[in-house]
Design a protein around this motif. Structure first.
Motif: not given
Length: 557
Positions: A224-250
């Motif tokens: 995706t574009t850098a501008f849409h990175r946060y929105e892409a993150l939200k969509r991946l979380i919403d698409f995996n409703p049973g997710m139990y995970g860690i998100i890594f940032t720099r």
């Protein structure tokens, strides 16, 4: 089958291991323990996180130290306070029947006065972070003159965090040690240099291939574009409703900012970074372990030493600056024989780095589409229905309320009731994703032209029933599709689990709403059909056969 009793451990340790339910040593334990029990051999152990390294060195240390001597004899150095506490907890379990042996942790962010008191009471094993240990050395609060064994755990990560000078200072201040044991997931040049200067002809053990990733992890990336990175993150979380995970940032600033945004939008998430006090960090980790938090967002430094079971997903909000760090991140999932998913959100210019990581970890990366808004709503809907059907109604006096409910819903059809239940649950998702845009970056220019030509050629071939155009594949039909709640990755996992086949036997997968077509290596096609055809999915019989026979049957009908 190898057992712990064959490794030379004493009766007390074998009893503890047995009580913990350990039956068969892991590869690193099997190879390292007999060497370390000699107490005089330097060792380099290369193995990924989660392979049982703590027991590999912890059990030999407990057997080697003298419980009658009430001073530090063994020193374990690790990069973070979280890992420090984890090591102490594990060694405490191992020493349950080894009376008289004491272990303590020393790390920053906690009272140094209390730590000094613990040391003075008499301990044989000290587990320490480099900074706090040097502080204790300079205060003359700890005497390393009689240290016989030094363990450097997660050595590569300590060097990544800038602890090389500290490590060398510690090694210089333990001149009477009998042996040095270095454990690491990778072997950068800096570690090799340290081993040459401070170790004597070390025995080197490598479990698996160096830097390779856990085979139980599905590596995925989304462009995706850098501008849409946060929105892409939200969509991946919403698409995996049973997710139990860690998100890594720099950076810790990113971790804090994204955590605050997601919290405002109703997600169960907390940030873990270097600015937290020890009390705050303990509270966050307690919530995550108890699963009152669905997600943890962390920097690489803050996440070192996290050992939480059952993590289903790791998301790289950004790729790490050092590609070797990828193995540490992805290694948080797919542990103890379970499968996991590691997702990376990248922009078009980073695809080359994905290829570098792919070569390094020697595992394939799957490029997937960021789900559309409709895909997300459909996935959430199926997840809700599954939860509704699985709800436990055995507790509580629900019968008392049934007459009232029947009276309330008397003039309402079952269909209308279901619609109202769905509306209450999904109104937010439906409104949010009503006009959602496509977040995927599409290839442009010459590459896109090639893609169009290939797509056109593929459609022509499909008309001739050749599908992928590869004579080594058989095309199979199956009556499962997106309407059944599948997307490509989960569908792929489903058919591989049922058929007990590997990913490399598959070609293209073409999913429709009601059914799908799969390319399978000719030698494996019959095995897949036998394993899947006739099975049931959510009460419906699965049909799988060769696609050509399906087409002929339709024509004859």
């Amino acid at each position: 089958m190898n057992t712990f009793s064959e490794l030379g451990l004493n009766e007390q340790l074998l009893k503890a291991v047995d009580e913990l339910g350990f039956i068969q040593p892991t590869p690193i334990q099997l190879q390292a323990i007999p060497v370390l029990l000699s107490g005089t051999k330097d060792l380099i152990g290369l193995a990924q996180t989660g392979t049982g390294k703590t027991a590999a060195y912890g059990l030999p240390l407990l057997q080697l130290v003298d419980e009658k001597q009430k001073h530090p004899q063994a020193l374990i150095v690790c990069p973070t306070r979280e890992l420090c506490m984890q090591i102490v907890n594990e060694i405490t379990l191992f020493k349950k029947f080894s009376h008289g042996i004491h272990v303590t942790a020393v790390y920053g962010g906690a009272s140094i006065i209390m730590q000094i008191k613990d040391i003075k009471r008499g301990v044989q094993i000290v587990v320490a972070t480099p900074g706090r240990l040097i502080d204790l050395i300079e205060r003359k609060a700890i005497n390393l003159d009689q240290i016989k064994y030094v363990v450097l755990d997660e050595a590569d990560e300590m060097l990544n965090m800038g602890f090389q000078e500290d490590i060398e200072f510690i090694l210089k201040n333990t001149p009477k040690r009998d042996s040095t044991w270095l454990f690491s997931a990778t072997m950068p040049a800096e570690i090799r240099n340290v081993s040459k200067r401070y170790m004597q002809q070390p025995k080197e053990i490598t479990v698996g291939k160096m830097n390779t990733a856990n085979v139980n992890i599905d590596h995925q990336y989304f462009t995706t574009t850098a501008f849409h990175r946060y929105e892409a993150l939200k969509r991946l979380i919403d698409f995996n409703p049973g997710m139990y995970g860690i998100i890594f940032t720099r950076t810790k600033a990113d971790a804090q900012e994204i955590s605050e945004k997601l919290t405002r939008e109703g997600y169960d998430i907390e940030a873990l970074h270097g600015d937290l006090t020890q009390a705050q960090r303990n509270k966050v980790m307690s919530g995550f372990r108890d699963k009152t938090l669905q997600l943890l967002i962390a920097t690489d430094v803050a996440a070192r030493g996290i050992d939480v079971q059952g993590i289903t997903h790791v998301i790289n909000y950004e790729l790490p600056d050092d590609i070797e760090v990828y193995t540490h991140r992805s290694g948080r999932t797919g542990r103890a024989g379970k499968t996991g998913v590691c997702m990376s959100i990248v922009h078009a210019r980073e695809v080359g780095r994905i290829r570098q990581i792919e070569r390094m970890v020697q595992a394939p990366f799957h490029k997937l589409e960021i789900p559309s808004g409709k895909d997300v709503c459909r996935k959430q809907f199926y997840y809700f229905i599954d939860k509704l059907l699985q709800a436990d109604i055995s507790h509580g006096d629900y019968e008392t309320y049934m007459p009232m409910l029947q009276e309330k819903f008397n003039d309402m059809s079952k269909e209308e009731i279901m619609k109202r239940v769905a509306a209450m649950e999904f109104d937010r998702f439906l409104k949010y994703y009503e006009n959602s845009e496509d977040l995927n970056v599409r290839e442009r220019g010459r590459e896109r032209g090639v893609e169009r030509q290939e797509s056109h050629a593929g459609r022509k071939r499909e008309g001739k029933k050749e599908f992928g155009g590869n004579g080594n594949y058989t095309r199979l039909f199956v009556n499962l599709g997106t309407k059944d709640g599948f997307y490509k990755a989960s569908f792929l996992q489903f058919i591989l689990d049922l058929s007990d086949l590997r990913k490399d036997v598959l070609g293209r997968i073409d999913m429709k709403e009601m059914n799908s077509w799969i390319e399978v290596d000719k030698n494996s096609a019959n095995q897949m059909i036998r394993a899947i055809d006739g099975k049931k999915y959510k009460g419906r019989r699965i049909r799988m056969n060769e696609a050509d026979s399906f087409v002929r049957k339709k024509t004859n009908d």
